[in-house]
Enzyme design. Sequence first.
Site, short mmCIF file in Angstrom:
data_model
loop_
_atom_site.label_atom_id
_atom_site.label_comp_id
_atom_site.label_asym_id
_atom_site.label_seq_id
_atom_site.Cartn_x
_atom_site.Cartn_y
_atom_site.Cartn_z
N ARG A 130 51.27 4.32 30.64
CA ARG A 130 51.21 4.93 31.97
C ARG A 130 51.80 3.99 33.03
O ARG A 130 52.20 4.42 34.09
CB ARG A 130 49.77 5.31 32.33
CG ARG A 130 48.83 4.13 32.44
CD ARG A 130 47.39 4.58 32.71
NE ARG A 130 47.31 5.25 33.99
CZ ARG A 130 46.66 6.39 34.20
NH1 ARG A 130 46.07 6.99 33.19
NH2 ARG A 130 46.61 6.94 35.39
N ARG A 156 47.13 7.01 27.74
CA ARG A 156 48.27 7.81 28.21
C ARG A 156 49.58 7.23 27.66
O ARG A 156 49.80 6.01 27.69
CB ARG A 156 48.29 7.80 29.74
CG ARG A 156 49.34 8.71 30.40
CD ARG A 156 48.84 10.11 30.54
NE ARG A 156 49.75 10.97 31.29
CZ ARG A 156 49.59 11.30 32.59
NH1 ARG A 156 48.57 10.81 33.27
NH2 ARG A 156 50.44 12.11 33.19
N LYS A 197 40.38 16.92 27.70
CA LYS A 197 40.71 15.59 28.22
C LYS A 197 40.29 14.59 27.15
O LYS A 197 39.11 14.38 26.90
CB LYS A 197 39.98 15.29 29.52
CG LYS A 197 40.44 13.98 30.13
CD LYS A 197 39.71 13.64 31.41
CE LYS A 197 40.37 12.43 32.08
NZ LYS A 197 40.51 11.27 31.17
N LYS A 239 40.84 16.86 36.84
CA LYS A 239 40.08 16.42 35.67
C LYS A 239 38.59 16.66 35.90
O LYS A 239 38.08 16.51 37.02
CB LYS A 239 40.36 14.96 35.35
CG LYS A 239 39.99 13.99 36.45
CD LYS A 239 40.38 12.56 36.08
CE LYS A 239 40.08 11.60 37.22
NZ LYS A 239 40.48 10.21 36.91
#
Length: 507
Positions: free
Chosen positions: A231, A216, A211, A372
């Site tokens: 995103r 993003r 991660k 996550k």
Amino acid sequence: MLLEALVTTTDAVTATRSRLTKVDAAADLLRRLEPDEIAIAVGLLLGRPRQGRVGVGWRSVAAMAGEAATEPSITITDVDAELERLSTTAGAGSAAERTAQLADLMSRATASEQDFLSRVLLGEMRTGALEGVLTDAVARASERPIASVRRAAMLSGDLGETARLALTGSAEQLDAVGLVVGRPVLPMLAATASSASAAVEATGTASVEYKLDGARIQVHRSGDDVRVVTRNLADITRRLPDVVDVVRAMPVHDVILDGETLALDEEGAPRPFQETMSRFGADAARETVLHPWFFDVLHVDGRDLLDEPLSTRMAELERIAGSSRIPGEVTDDPAVAERIAAEALAAGQEGVVVKAIDAPYAAGRRGSSWIKVKPVHTYDLVVLACEWGSGRRTGLLSNLHLGALDAAGEFGEPGEFVMVGKTFKGLTDELLRWQTARFPEIEVRRTAGTVYVEPITVVEIAIDGVQRSTRYPGGIALRFARVKRYREDKRAEDADTIQTLRALLKS
């Protein structure tokens, strides 16, 4: 249709806690719109007009919100036309012209319309719960299956156009909405777990991937034409020539990629997140290079991969992205997952994301297929209010009221926020000055000691865990909460949920 109808509907939706009543009010509005008004109206209700941000700041809007009209006269197509003029006015003398345009629009608006327009222009509409209400309202008004409406909205990334198609087109046309290279889709989201081993035990065989501490991105390529979006689906192509070059070199003609971008130091380690976001938000190229890392592919050369299992998508990603793939391994062994997590941390990354190998890509949704894992408990929460400080912080907004998203509507309406604690720890002098300037701009009310704000600001909070509490409606309180950073790249509806935080009680 008059703009006043949108204002009235927004007030009606806000005034009730009944989701059914909210949906009925929005559906009634949708049924009364002309075909060319539908997408415009939905965009305005969500605070996302088709022109995007038109470059109008808070000071400009505040200066224009003077004497109001006594009777409503502005139509929603009038507003759309004025926003188009504002977005295209440029060159010498444009500042004065834009000010005049904005002043004219505001002078024709009633007081309630001025407030509505101000929130639209500043991107401060509360859209989390309303978007879900509008999606249901589109299905109700068009008499289309809610699943069809949701999928079309996810794959088009545009609820306004989905509403127009649902209300004016056929059921077959709505169901035919699919991926289109160049048209952004809502990204898949991840749930949270306390450890990599727990995540693997929950998913079974999974791809355990680093991660990254980056931003993003979604990248679309058709031939040499490459488009990069955030995103939130904002186009930032011109800011990321480094990413464009990498994707143009791939052995494909058409592709849609999901990934992250971040700045690296001379040794290839990630630079601080703030450096990435500084470069990420720059209109002009800077010396800092942003390298892309991709973890999924949704389309390759005419073939949609959304409904294919992750294993198939990974094989295609390896073929086309090669060295730009995010590091990871496929395993069903919790011990291996913990080793990968440790390696990710040693490399300077945030942790890992554990992804079920047989799962499709669920655009726009948060589910259990992606989980996550971070080494400390860090969650993205929303600022609900802020208290004035004392001592050396006198005159500064300091103590934050923090809310978690109630996605399931367990403690109220779906999409609302449940308060879970307060904190003033971790706030630097710079952050104190920033929030003191920012929060009065999005104030909804205040008391002598507290400024209550629109729930639109996402802040990353580190905690040692949660504990049961009767003080807050969600039944929990954060333990030793401290601010890590504000997340300007995230929307309030992307915040972590009260259900995720309550699950910590079990661990």
